[in-house]
Design an enzyme around this catalytic site. Structure first.
Site, mmCIF file in Angstrom:
data_model
loop_
_atom_site.group_PDB
_atom_site.id
_atom_site.type_symbol
_atom_site.label_atom_id
_atom_site.label_comp_id
_atom_site.label_asym_id
_atom_site.label_seq_id
_atom_site.Cartn_x
_atom_site.Cartn_y
_atom_site.Cartn_z
ATOM 1 N N HIS A 1 4.893 -23.910 81.806
ATOM 2 C CA HIS A 1 5.355 -23.158 82.982
ATOM 3 C C HIS A 1 4.218 -22.539 83.792
ATOM 4 O O HIS A 1 4.455 -21.987 84.852
ATOM 5 C CB HIS A 1 6.353 -22.084 82.542
ATOM 6 C CG HIS A 1 5.711 -21.041 81.670
ATOM 7 N ND1 HIS A 1 5.529 -21.228 80.313
ATOM 8 C CD2 HIS A 1 5.167 -19.855 81.959
ATOM 9 C CE1 HIS A 1 4.915 -20.169 79.819
ATOM 10 N NE2 HIS A 1 4.679 -19.324 80.798
ATOM 11 N N ASP A 2 2.981 -22.582 83.259
ATOM 12 C CA ASP A 2 1.830 -22.068 84.021
ATOM 13 C C ASP A 2 0.956 -23.198 84.549
ATOM 14 O O ASP A 2 -0.075 -22.942 85.171
ATOM 15 C CB ASP A 2 0.927 -21.214 83.106
ATOM 16 C CG ASP A 2 1.600 -19.949 82.625
ATOM 17 O OD1 ASP A 2 2.395 -19.373 83.380
ATOM 18 O OD2 ASP A 2 1.326 -19.539 81.477
ATOM 19 N N GLU B 1 -0.527 -19.013 72.577
ATOM 20 C CA GLU B 1 -1.285 -19.336 73.784
ATOM 21 C C GLU B 1 -2.690 -18.767 73.644
ATOM 22 O O GLU B 1 -2.866 -17.562 73.468
ATOM 23 C CB GLU B 1 -0.582 -18.703 74.984
ATOM 24 C CG GLU B 1 -1.243 -18.992 76.295
ATOM 25 C CD GLU B 1 -0.783 -18.048 77.387
ATOM 26 O OE1 GLU B 1 -0.822 -18.456 78.544
ATOM 27 O OE2 GLU B 1 -0.410 -16.897 77.087
ATOM 28 N N ASP C 1 2.826 -15.258 73.258
ATOM 29 C CA ASP C 1 2.264 -15.191 74.591
ATOM 30 C C ASP C 1 0.927 -14.448 74.545
ATOM 31 O O ASP C 1 0.807 -13.435 73.845
ATOM 32 C CB ASP C 1 3.257 -14.424 75.482
ATOM 33 C CG ASP C 1 2.831 -14.401 76.923
ATOM 34 O OD1 ASP C 1 2.838 -15.468 77.551
ATOM 35 O OD2 ASP C 1 2.479 -13.319 77.420
ATOM 36 N N ASP D 1 9.747 -17.492 72.674
ATOM 37 C CA ASP D 1 8.545 -16.827 73.138
ATOM 38 C C ASP D 1 8.521 -15.417 72.546
ATOM 39 O O ASP D 1 9.533 -14.727 72.545
ATOM 40 C CB ASP D 1 8.592 -16.715 74.671
ATOM 41 C CG ASP D 1 7.421 -17.389 75.337
ATOM 42 O OD1 ASP D 1 6.280 -16.962 75.053
ATOM 43 O OD2 ASP D 1 7.638 -18.324 76.125
HETATM 44 C C1 NOJ Z 1 1.337 -15.841 79.748
HETATM 45 C C2 NOJ Z 1 2.525 -16.528 80.319
HETATM 46 O O1 NOJ Z 1 2.479 -17.903 79.956
HETATM 47 C C3 NOJ Z 1 2.478 -16.347 81.824
HETATM 48 O O2 NOJ Z 1 3.498 -17.068 82.444
HETATM 49 C C4 NOJ Z 1 2.585 -14.877 82.127
HETATM 50 O O3 NOJ Z 1 2.454 -14.682 83.513
HETATM 51 C C5 NOJ Z 1 1.488 -14.096 81.395
HETATM 52 N N1 NOJ Z 1 1.451 -14.434 80.006
HETATM 53 C C6 NOJ Z 1 1.716 -12.610 81.519
HETATM 54 O O4 NOJ Z 1 2.902 -12.236 80.900
#
Ligand code: NOJ
Length: 516
Positions: free
Chosen positions: A315-316, A254, A191, A89
Site C-alpha cells: 500500500h506504500d 516492515e 508496522d 497489521d
Molecule cells: C507504515 C505504513 O506502511 C504507512 O502506510 C504509514 O503511513 C506509516 N507506517 C505511518 O503509520
C-alpha cells in the site's frame, strides 16, 4: 505467498464507497480460485483515518466504517475454513492522538499515562528539543500548549509515538497481540518495526551529505538517532516472545530500506521477526546483472537458516506494472513466485494493476498533502479493486472513496475470461509452486546471467527446475542449458516444449524448465 488486502479498497458491501469486512467475505471464492493461502489485512481498527487507518484510536475494536467484531470473527473463521490464514497489521510505534491513552497522557504532566508517550522540554534556546524530522514533513515535535511540553511523532502530529521504554506500554501492547491471537489470527505484520525507540539523549540527526536538495526534505537528514536504534531490536524480541506463546504464528515486519541490516531483524540466538519485509526487488534497477546482484546481496545478508521473502507490491509502493510495463510485470510475477522465500503482493498486482489517476482535488494521502511535489502520493496504488466492467468496476454501488480512473479496463471478470492474462499467469504460478516442493521449499542456486537473462535453479534431491527470465523487449538466447522441458512460459502459450543446449527466449519471456 502473502496477499495484502487494504479493506477500504477491496470490496464495499454497503454502498458507502469504502470497502469493508463483509465485502472481503463476499470475495473469498476469488481468493480460493487464485490459490491464496495467507491474507494480510491492513488496519480496520477504530481510527480517524488520517493515515489509511495507521492512526489507531482503539487497537481491539473494529471501526464501524469496516463493520463489527462479529463481522471480523465470521470473516476470519470462514477464511480459515477455506484454508486461508489471516495476519493483521500491528501498529506499535504510534497511536492516533484520539486514542484514550494519549488523551489521558496529554491531560496533565502528572497523568498516570504521561510517560506512555515521548514528552520533552523545549531546547535551551526554546523551540523543539532537537532537529528530528517527521517522515511526513516538518519537525517531529509538536508543542502542547496545555502542558508546556513537546511530544514526539515520527509520522503525523496526530500520530504521537508511544514510549516503548516504558514497561507498561510494552505490557499493554502485548495484551493487544494476545487479544487477536485468542481470536485466532495467525500472525502480524509489524508496522514501522525499526522506529520503536529513539536515542534517549535526543542527539540531533546529522545532515545526509548525499541527499542534496532533490530528496524530499524529511529524507535530507540521516535518521541515525531517530531510527533503527538497538533498543528497538530488544523490543521486537519481546514481541516475538508474546507471539511464541501461541503455536504456529508468524511475525513479519516492515523494515524499510535496510537490506544491509536485515539480518538483525531476524535475530539469531534471540529470535525477532520471522519475515522482515524485503523490498529489494522493487528498489533494484531492472536488468539481469543488477537483479542477480540484488538477490545475492539480500540472500547473503540474512542469517543461515532464515527464510527469505520478496515484496513486489504494497500500500506504500508504486504499482510495478506502471513502473516496468505489463510484459515485465509478468517477469516479476514469475521471479517472485519461483525464488526461494515467501512472496508478498498487494491485491490488484495479479491484475497487472497500473496506478490510478488522482486529480489534485481528490488527493487523500497525507504524504502528498504535506510533502507535495516529490511524487510521494500513495493514492494511485490504493485505488480500489476492479472486479468487473460495471459502474465503479463492481467495487461499490456508491461513490468510490478514490476515483477509479486511469486503471484501464483490467478487471477480475474480464481477465478470468482471457486464458493468457496476467491473472491466469499468477494463478498458474501459484498452482505449480504448490505442487512442486523444489519451487517452494527447495534449494536455490544462481546461474551466471548472460545475454540479459536472469537465470537460476531450484531443486530438491529428486527434482530440478531452471528458471530463465528475459529482462529485455527483444529475443535473447539462453545458452548452456541442460536437457528438460518447459512447464510454463510467462506468455502461457506453451508447455512441455523440450529444451536442450540452448533456447531462444522471446521478447519479455520468462520460462520454467523442468530438468530431466
Ligand atoms: C507504515 C505504513 O506502511 C504507512 O502506510 C504509514 O503511513 C506509516 N507506517 C505511518 O503509520
Amino acid at each position: 505467498m502473502i496477499y495484502e488486502i487494504a479493506p477500504i479498497s477491496f470490496q464495499d458491501s454497503d454502498g458507502d464507497g469504502k470497502g469493508d469486512l463483509k465485502g472481503i467475505e463476499s470475495r473469498i471464492d476469488y481468493l480460493c480460485w487464485l490459490g491464496i493461502d495467507v491474507v494480510w489485512l491492513s488496519p480496520f481498527f477504530v481510527s480517524p483515518m488520517l493515515d489509511f487507518g495507521y492512526d489507531i484510536a482503539d487497537y481491539c475494536a473494529v471501526d464501524p466504517a469496516f463493520g463489527t467484531m462479529e463481522d471480523f470473527d465470521r470473516l476470519s473463521e470462514t477464511l480459515r475454513r477455506r484454508g486461508i490464514r489471516v495476519i493483521l497489521d500491528f501498529v506499535p510505534n504510534h497511536t492516533s492522538d484520539q486514542h484514550p491513552w494519549f488523551v489521558e497522557s496529554r491531560s496533565s504532566r502528572n497523568s498516570a499515562k504521561r510517560d506512555w508517550y515521548v514528552w520533552s522540554e523545549p531546547s535551551v534556546s526554546g523551540g523543539p528539543p532537537n532537529n528530528w524530522l517527521s517522515r511526513f514533513g516538518g519537525s517531529a515535535w509538536c508543542w502542547d500548549e496545555a502542558t508546556d511540553q513537546y511530544y514526539y511523532h515520527a509520522f503525523l502530529k496526530e500520530q504521537p509515538d508511544l514510549n516503548w521504554r516504558n514497561p507498561e506500554v510494552r505490557a499493554v501492547m502485548a495484551e493487544v497481540l494476545r487479544f487477536w491471537m485468542r481470536r485466532g489470527v495467525d500472525g502480524f505484520r509489524i508496522d514501522a518495526s525499526a522506529v520503536l525507540a529513539e536515542d534517549h539523549l535526543l542527539r540531533d540527526d546529522p545532515v545526509d551529505p548525499e541527499a542534496g536538495d532533490t530528496k524530499p526534505p524529511p529524507q535530507r537528514l540521516k535518521h541515525v538517532f531517530s531510527d533503527d536504534r538497538p533498543e528497538s531490536l530488544g523490543y521486537l524480541e519481546e514481541v516475538r516472545q508474546v507471539v511464541d506463546e501461541f503455536e504456529h504464528r508468524v511475525l513479519c515486519g516492515e523494515v524499510q530500506g535496510k537490506i544491509d541490516r536485515i539480518g538483525n531483524f531476524y535475530g539469531n540466538a534471540r529470535p525477532r521477526l520471522h519475515l522482515p519485509l524485503n523490498f529489494a526487488l522493487l528498489d533494484s534497477p531492472w536488468d539481469a546483472l543488477s537483479l542477480q546482484g540484488t538477490i545475492d546481496a539480500y540472500l547473503n545478508a540474512i542469517p543461515e537458516g532464515a527464510w527469505p521473502d520478496w515484496v513486489i507490491g504494497g500500500h506504500d509502493k508504486q504499482r510495478v506494472a506502471g513502473k516496468m510495463g505489463q510484459a515485465q510485470a509478468r517477469i516479476l510475477a514469475m521471479l517472485s513466485l519461483t525464488l526461494r522465500g515467501t512472496p508478498f503482493f498487494f491485491a490488484g498486482d495479479e491484475l497487472g494493476r497500473e496506478p490510478g489517476e488522482i486529480p489534485k482535488d481528490a488527493v487523500q494521502d497525507v504524504f502528498e498533502k504535506l510533502v507535495p511535489g516529490y511524487g510521494l502520493n500513495r493514492d494511485p496504488e490504493r485505488v480500489p479493486m476492479a472486479w468487473d466492467g460495471s459502474q465503479h468496476h463492481g467495487f461499490t454501488t456508491g461513490e468510490p472513496w478514490l476515483p477509479m480512473k486511469g486503471i484501464g479496463t483490467r478487471n477480475v471478470a474480464d481477465l478470468q475470461k482471457q486464458d493468457r492474462s496476467i491473472l491466469h499467469l499468477y494463478r498458474e504460478l501459484i498452482r505449480i509452486r504448490k505442487k512442486a516442493p523444489a519451487l517452494c521449499t527447495g534449494d536455490y542456486r544462481p546461474l551466471r546471467s548472460r545475454n540479459d537473462i536472469l537465470a537460476y535453479e531450484r531443486f530438491t534431491d529428486t527434482d530440478r527446475f531452471t528458471i530463465a527470465l528475459n529482462l529485455t523487449h527483444e529475443g535473447r538466447l539462453l545458452e548452456q542449458i541442460g536437457k528438460g522441458s518447459i512447464v510454463l512460459s510467462t506468455r502461457l502459450d506453451r508447455t512441455t516444449v523440450p529444451v536442450s543446449g540452448q533456447h531462444l527466449l522471446r521478447p519479455d519471456e520468462g520460462i520454467i524448465i523442468q530438468m530431466d
